[in-house]
Motif scaffolding. Structure first.
Motif, short mmCIF file in Angstrom:
data_model
loop_
_atom_site.label_atom_id
_atom_site.label_comp_id
_atom_site.label_asym_id
_atom_site.label_seq_id
_atom_site.Cartn_x
_atom_site.Cartn_y
_atom_site.Cartn_z
N THR A 175 86.18 70.61 28.97
CA THR A 175 86.72 71.89 29.00
C THR A 175 86.00 72.58 27.85
N SER A 176 85.30 73.48 28.11
CA SER A 176 84.76 74.31 27.13
C SER A 176 85.13 75.90 26.92
N LEU A 177 85.06 76.69 26.09
CA LEU A 177 85.47 77.91 25.87
C LEU A 177 84.40 78.55 24.77
N SER A 178 84.40 79.93 25.07
CA SER A 178 83.67 80.71 24.06
C SER A 178 84.30 80.96 22.82
N LEU A 179 83.94 80.68 21.54
CA LEU A 179 84.67 80.92 20.37
C LEU A 179 84.23 82.03 19.77
N VAL A 180 85.20 83.15 19.44
CA VAL A 180 84.93 84.49 18.98
C VAL A 180 85.79 84.61 17.75
N ASN A 181 85.29 85.35 16.69
CA ASN A 181 86.11 85.90 15.48
C ASN A 181 87.20 86.81 16.13
#
Length: 934
Positions: free
Chosen positions: A419-425
Motif C-alpha cells: 500500500t502506497s500513498l503520496s506524501l505531501v506537506n
C-alpha cells in the motif's frame, strides 16, 4: 485511629470560615470521588494524576528481631504512603525464631508456629499460610480485636499489615516497534543456560507457547510439569479471578497447580529470559534459550496481589531450587532498603539465589525514584536501555526505511509492503486550522506543536487525507494519543530529524511516494544508544547505588500468551530485568562453581558492564549517563564469563555516601596463570542536583544536570597483579566542586576502570555519592504545583480533611480564617517531601498557653507513642498530607483530647539519615492559626 466513638470524634456540625473569608473546600467538592483512606485522601484542586500518593515498594518479609516489650509495640504500621495499600483484615504475623536462611532452627520455628496456631484458633483467626525459610511467621485474616488478642502470645514478635501490589504494566512504547531479543541476546558466549533454573514471579507463563517449549495448543497442561520440555516448576497461588482488594475480582485466592498466564506480562518476561525460537518469521530467541523455568503466578487476570502472596512465591521458588529469580514487579519510590520486601529479597540472596529486579519506570519524576525490592541488599536492580537497532514496522520513502509510532486513537496502518500513498506537506505546517483539500490516496506530513494531536488528525481527515504522518520538534521518536477522540484514518509519528528532512525534500522536489512496510529487522532506533527516558533514577534513600546495571528494555519483542497473539512488544524495566536474569543464567552455566554464590555472580556482571556513553539529559548528551541512572553500565554476558577466569575487582560497587572526599581500597584478584599489569583511571558520569527557584514542580522532581570530573588520585600509576594472587590499589575520590556549584545534595559518580595493554580483561568499578552533607538538603522545599484550573499552590500549607470524602486545599494562608469542630472536618498539613525522610511527626500548639503536644497521626499504630511517628518515608511524586484528628500524646504516654481553643499545627520532618536528637536535622513547617470549636 478508626472511627470509634470513645470519646466521640465525629459529632454533628461543620467547620466554617471566620469573618466570611476563605473556603474550607471548593464548591464542587462533592463531585470528586475520594481515592484514599482517611490519611491518604484525594486533594481537591489538584491536576489529574497529581493525587495524594507516593509510590513505594511492596512490604513483606522481615528478619526476626528482639521481641517487643509489650503487645502494642508488636504492631508495625504501614507508613503514611502505604495507607492506601493496606488490605484490611490481612496480616503477616512474625514469630520467634530466625528464618532458616538466616541460620534458624526448623524445630524451634515449628514449635513457635504450633503455639501461634493454637492462639489463633482460640481467637477465631484463620491461618492462611506459614513460613519459615525466608521469614518466620504466619499469614492470617482477622478482625482488629482478634489480631490484638493473637499479638498477646509470647511467640509473636511483630504484626505487619498485608499491602497491595499492583499488576505490572508495561510502559507505552515510543514506537510500534520492538528489539528482537535474538538481535541483542548474548549469542556470542557459546552457552544457552542449559541446566540453570530460573524462577519468574509474575503473572504466570503461557507454557503452551511454541517458543517456550509448548505444543502450540491452548489449555494443554502436558506442557507444564516435571516431564514438560521447559516450564517444569511453579504454582498458581491465586487463580484467574483474584484481586487482592476485591475491586476487579475476588479477594479470595483460588490456588491452582497450573500457573498459566492470562495477562501476558510474565510470558513476555519469560521469553526475554529464555525463549527458544522455532525459526518462524515471528518467533523469538531469548538470552538463554535452554534454561528451565519456574512459573510463580501471583496475579489474577486483572487487579493486584498481596505481599503475603509474594512471600509464598519467593519461598516456593527457594524450595524448588531456583538458581535465579526474576521479579519484574514492585513499586517505585520505595527507596529505603529496609522496607520489608527488600529485606525478603535480600534474604533470598543470602540463601544463594541470584535475585534480579526491575528498577522502576518513573524516570520522568526525577531522582530517588527507584524502588523496592530492587533496593534490597545484594539484589541486582536493572535500568532500561534503548537498543541501537530494532525490529519494527516502518514506512518507506525512496531508499529510506523510517520507524514510526502509531498514534493511539487511530486505526492501524496497512503494513502490507504494497500500500502506497503520496506524501505531501500540510498546507499549514502544524495543521492547527483547516487544511487545503488533498487528492485521494494522499498522506499529509504535519509538524508537532501549537494544538492538540486530535485537532491535527481532525483537520487532516477533513482535508481528505488517507493518513497523517506527524514529526516531532525534537530529534527523537515519541508516541502520541488523540485522547478520548477516535478517527478513521491512520496516524503515525516519526522522529523529528527524519520528519524535518522529509519536509525539506517535499518542499524542494514535490510529493514523495510512501509505502507501508511490515516488520523490518536491523532498523536504526531513533532513540537508540541511550538509557530509556522512563527508567527510574537512584540513589536509594540510604545513598546506596540503584539501579546497579542496565540492559535492553525499550521496545522489546518477545512472547505473549497464544490467545494474545503469541508475540508482541512491551517496554519497561520489567523487560530489562529478564535480560540480566538470562545473562546470569549463561554465566552460571559457564561457571557452575558460581551457583549458590550470587554476590560473586553479580560482581562479574558489574566488573564487566560497559557504561552507556551518552546521557539523555539536555545539555550533557555528550557525556556518560549518570551512574545513579545506569549503574555499572550495559550488561555484557560474554565479558562476565571471560572475567571469571581473568581479573576481578572487589568491592564491585563503591557506595561513597555523603561528603566531599573518600579514600577506598580496591582489591584486584587474578585467576589467570600469568601476571597482569593494570593502569587505574577515573571516568566521570553526569551529576544532578535538585532544581531551585520559584518555578512550579521545583526540586528533585525536575533536577538540574551538569558535568564535572570527580577528583581522582591513585596510590600507584600501575599495578602488577600476580598470577593466582591479588593486589590492592588505594584511590581517593573527591566530589566535583564546580559543577552546579552551591547546590546542596549533588549526586555524582563514575567508574574506576583498570585497563591493560596485555591479554587481561578490562575491569570497572562504579562509584556514586552525594556531595556535602545529606542533612543539608531541603526536604520541605517550597514545592509548587498547578491544578487543573491553572491555579498555583505552594506547599506545605494548611488543608482540611472531610471525613469519608477527601482532603482539600485551604485558599487562605492567613491566621484565624478557619474553625473546625472535629466532627467530620479535620485540619491537615499538605506537603511535599523532596527527599526521603527518616521520620515525620506533627505537633499541635496551643496558641494561648504556648504548650505543644505530639499529635497522633498514624491510624495503624497500636501504641500511642508509635502513633506519633510515620517512620521512614520515601520522596513523593507530588504531595501528601497528614491529618490531626484531635488526639495527642499525654505526658504519661496516653491519649488526650484537645479542648476548644486557638491552635497551630507544626509538621516536623527528620532529614534522611538524620539524628532525631539533633535539632539541626529536623525541618519544620508551622501552619497559620485556626480555631477548634466543638
Amino acid at each position: 485511629m478508626g472511627p470509634d466513638h470513645s470519646p466521640p470524634r465525629y459529632r454533628a456540625g461543620c467547620p466554617h470560615a471566620l469573618g466570611g473569608s476563605g473556603h474550607l473546600y471548593p464548591p464542587d467538592h462533592q463531585e470528586t470521588e475520594s481515592m484514599r483512606t482517611r490519611t491518604r485522601s484525594t486533594l481537591r484542586g489538584v491536576a489529574a494524576g497529581a493525587v495524594l500518593t507516593a509510590l513505594i515498594g511492596s512490604s513483606l518479609a522481615v528478619p526476626a528481631g528482639a521481641a517487643p516489650i509489650d503487645t502494642q509495640a508488636k504492631f508495625k504500621v504501614a507508613g503514611l504512603t502505604d495507607q492506601s495499600r493496606v488490605i484490611k483484615g490481612h496480616y503477616l504475623v512474625q514469630l520467634q525464631g530466625k528464618p532458616l536462611t538466616r541460620g534458624g532452627s526448623r524445630t524451634l520455628n515449628r514449635a513457635s508456629a504450633d503455639t501461634a496456631r493454637t492462639a489463633a484458633a482460640s481467637a477465631g483467626i484463620t491461618v492462611k499460610s506459614s513460613f519459615s525459610s525466608l521469614w518466620n511467621g504466619l499469614s492470617v485474616t482477622a478482625s482488629e480485636s482478634q489480631i490484638r488478642k493473637l499479638a498477646q502470645s509470647s511467640v509473636v514478635t511483630a504484626v505487619y499489615p498485608v499491602l497491595k501490589v499492583s499488576l505490572p504494566k508495561d510502559v507505552t512504547s515510543r514506537a510500534d516497534a520492538a528489539a528482537a531479543v535474538s538481535e541483542v541476546a548474548a549469542t556470542d558466549t557459546g552457552f544457552t543456560g542449559e541446566g540453570i533454573k530460573v524462577g519468574v514471579i509474575d503473572t504466570g507463563i503461557d507454557y503452551n507457547n511454541l517458543d517456550l517449549g509448548g505444543s502450540g495448543t491452548q489449555g494443554n497442561d502436558a506442557d507444564f510439569g516435571s516431564s514438560a520440555p521447559r516450564v517444569k516448576y511453579g504454582y498458581d497461588f491465586v487463580g484467574n479471578d483474584y484481586d487482592s482488594t476485591g475491586e476487579s475480582g475476588s479477594a479470595n485466592p483460588v490456588p491452582d497447580a497450573y500457573p498459566d498466564d492470562c495477562d501476558g506480562h510474565g510470558t513476555h518476561v519469560a521469553g526475554i529470559i529464555g525463549a527458544d525460537g522455532t525459526g518462524a518469521a515471528d518467533s523469538v530467541t531469548g538470552v538463554a534459550p535452554k534454561v528451565t523455568f519456574g512459573a510463580y503466578r501471583v496475579f489474577g487476570c486483572e487487579g493486584s496481589t498481596g505481599t503475603d502472596i509474594l512471600l509464598q512465591a519467593m519461598s516456593r521458588a527457594l524450595s524448588d531450587g531456583m538458581d535465579i529469580v526474576n521479579m519484574s514487579i514492585g513499586s517505585d519510590f520505595g527507596s529505603w532498603p529496609d522496607y520489608p520486601d527488600a529485606v525478603a529479597a535480600a534474604n533470598l540472596v543470602d540463601a544463594g539465589v541470584v535475585v534480579v529486579a526491575a528498577a522502576g519506570n518513573s524516570g520522568d519524576t526525577g531522582l530517588f525514584s527507584a524502588g523496592s525490592p530492587g533496593v534490597g541488599s545484594g539484589v541486582i536492580s536493572v535500568a532500561s536501555y534503548e537498543s541501537e537497532t530494532i525490529r519494527a514496522k516502518a514506512l518507506a520513502v525512496g531508499e529510506s526505511k523510517i520507524v514510526y509510532a502509531a498514534v493511539e486513537g487511530t486505526p492501524d496502518a496497512p503494513a502490507d509492503n504494497t500500500t502506497s500513498l503520496s506524501l505531501v506537506n500540510a498546507s499549514s505546517s502544524t495543521a492547527c486550522k483547516t487544511l487545503t483539500s488533498v487528492a485521494p490516496g494522499t498522506a499529509i506530513l504535519v509538524k508537532r506543536g501549537t494544538c492538540a494531536i486530535s485537532t491535527k488528525v481532525k483537520y487532516a481527515e477533513i482535508a481528505g487525507a488517507a493518513a497523517m504522518v506527524l514529526y516531532d520538534t525534537a530529534s527523537g521518536l515519541s508516541g502520541y494519543s488523540t485522547g478520548a477522540d477516535t478517527y478513521d484514518i491512520p496516524a503515525v509519528s516519526i522522529s523529528g530529524s527524519q520528519g524535518s528532512a522529509l519536509a525539506a525534500l517535499i518542499k524542494k522536489s514535490g510529493p514523495q511516494t510512501m509505502t507501508w512496510l511490515d516488520v523490518q529487522s536491523d532498523l536504526a532506533n531513533p532513540n537508540g544508544g541511550k538509557l530509556s527516558t522512563f527508567s527510574s533514577a537512584g540513589l536509594a534513600a540510604d545513598l546506596g547505588l540503584v539501579p546497579t546495571i542496565s540492559a535492553p528494555g525499550g521496545n522489546i519483542y518477545s512472547t505473549l500468551p497464544i490467545e494474545l497473539g503469541s508475540h508482541g512488544n512491551m517496554s519497561g524495566t520489567s523487560m530489562a530485568a529478564p535480560y540480566v536474569a538470562g545473562s546470569a543464567a549463561l554465566l552460571l552455566q559457564a561457571k557452575p562453581a558460581l551457583k549458590g554464590h550470587p554476590a560473586e555472580a553479580a560482581q562479574l556482571l558489574y566488573n564487566t558492564a560497559v557504561p552507556v556513553a551518552k546521557s539523555t539529559e539536555s545539555g550533557v548528551t555528550k557525556y556518560p549517563e549518570a551512574v545513579f541512572r545506569q549503574g555499572a553500565g550495559l550488561v555484557k554476558a560474554a565479558n562476565a564469563i571471560a572475567a571469571a577466569d581473568g581479573v576481578t575487582a572487589s568491592p564491585s560497587v563503591l557506595e561513597l555516601g555523603e561528603g566531599n572526599s573518600h579514600t577506598v581500597t580496591i582489591t584486584l584478584t587474578n585467576s589467570t596463570g600469568s601476571d597482569q599489569t593494570y593502569t587505574p583511571k577515573r571516568v566521570s558520569g553526569v551529576s544532578a542536583a535538585a532544581s531551585t527557584g520559584s518555578a512550579t514542580y521545583v526540586g528533585t522532581t525536575t533536577p538540574k544536570y551538569g558535568f564535572g570530573d570527580a577528583g581522582f588520585r591513585a596510590s600507584v600509576k600501575s599495578v602488577v597483579v600476580p598470577a593466582g594472587g591479588s593486589a590492592q590499589v588505594t584511590v581517593k575520590l573527591t566530589a566535583p566542586s564546580k559543577v552546579l556549584k552551591g547546590k546542596a545534595g549533588l549526586l555524582y559518580g563514575g567508574w574506576i576502570q583498570f585497563t591493560t595493554t596485555g591479554e587481561g580483561n578490562a575491569v570497572s568499578v562504579p562509584f556514586a555519592g552525594m556531595r556535602g552533607d545529606y542533612q543539608s538538603v531541603k526536604v520541605l522545599n517550597g514545592y509548587r504545583l498547578v491544578d487543573a484550573n491553572g491555579k498555583k499552590w505552594s506547599l506545605p500549607r494548611l488543608g482540611v480533611e472531610v471525613y469519608d470524602d477527601g482532603i482539600y486545599f485551604l485558599s487562605s494562608t492567613k491566621s484565624n480564617k478557619y474553625a473546625f469542630d472535629l466532627s467530620d472536618y479535620f485540619p491537615s498539613v499538605i506537603y511535599h517531601l523532596d527527599y526521603p525522610a527518616s521520620d515525620v511527626r506533627m505537633r499541635v500548639i496551643n496558641v494561648k498557653t504556648k504548650k505543644s503536644y505530639y499529635a497522633l497521626i498514624n491510624p495503624e499504630a497500636g501504641d500511642p507513642v508509635d502513633a506519633t511517628h510515620l517512620g521512614e518515608m520515601p520522596r513523593d511524586v507530588d504531595l501528601q498530607a497528614v491529618t490531626f484528628f484531635g488526639e495527642y500524646l499525654t505526658a504519661d504516654n496516653g491519649i488526650g483530647y484537645l479542648p476548644d481553643g486557638n491552635y497551630q499545627l507544626q509538621l516536623k520532618v527528620l532529614k534522611p539519615l538524620g539524628s532525631a536528637s539533633s535539632s539541626k536535622h529536623w525541618e519544620t513547617y508551622t501552619s497559620p492559626k485556626f480555631f477548634i470549636e466543638q
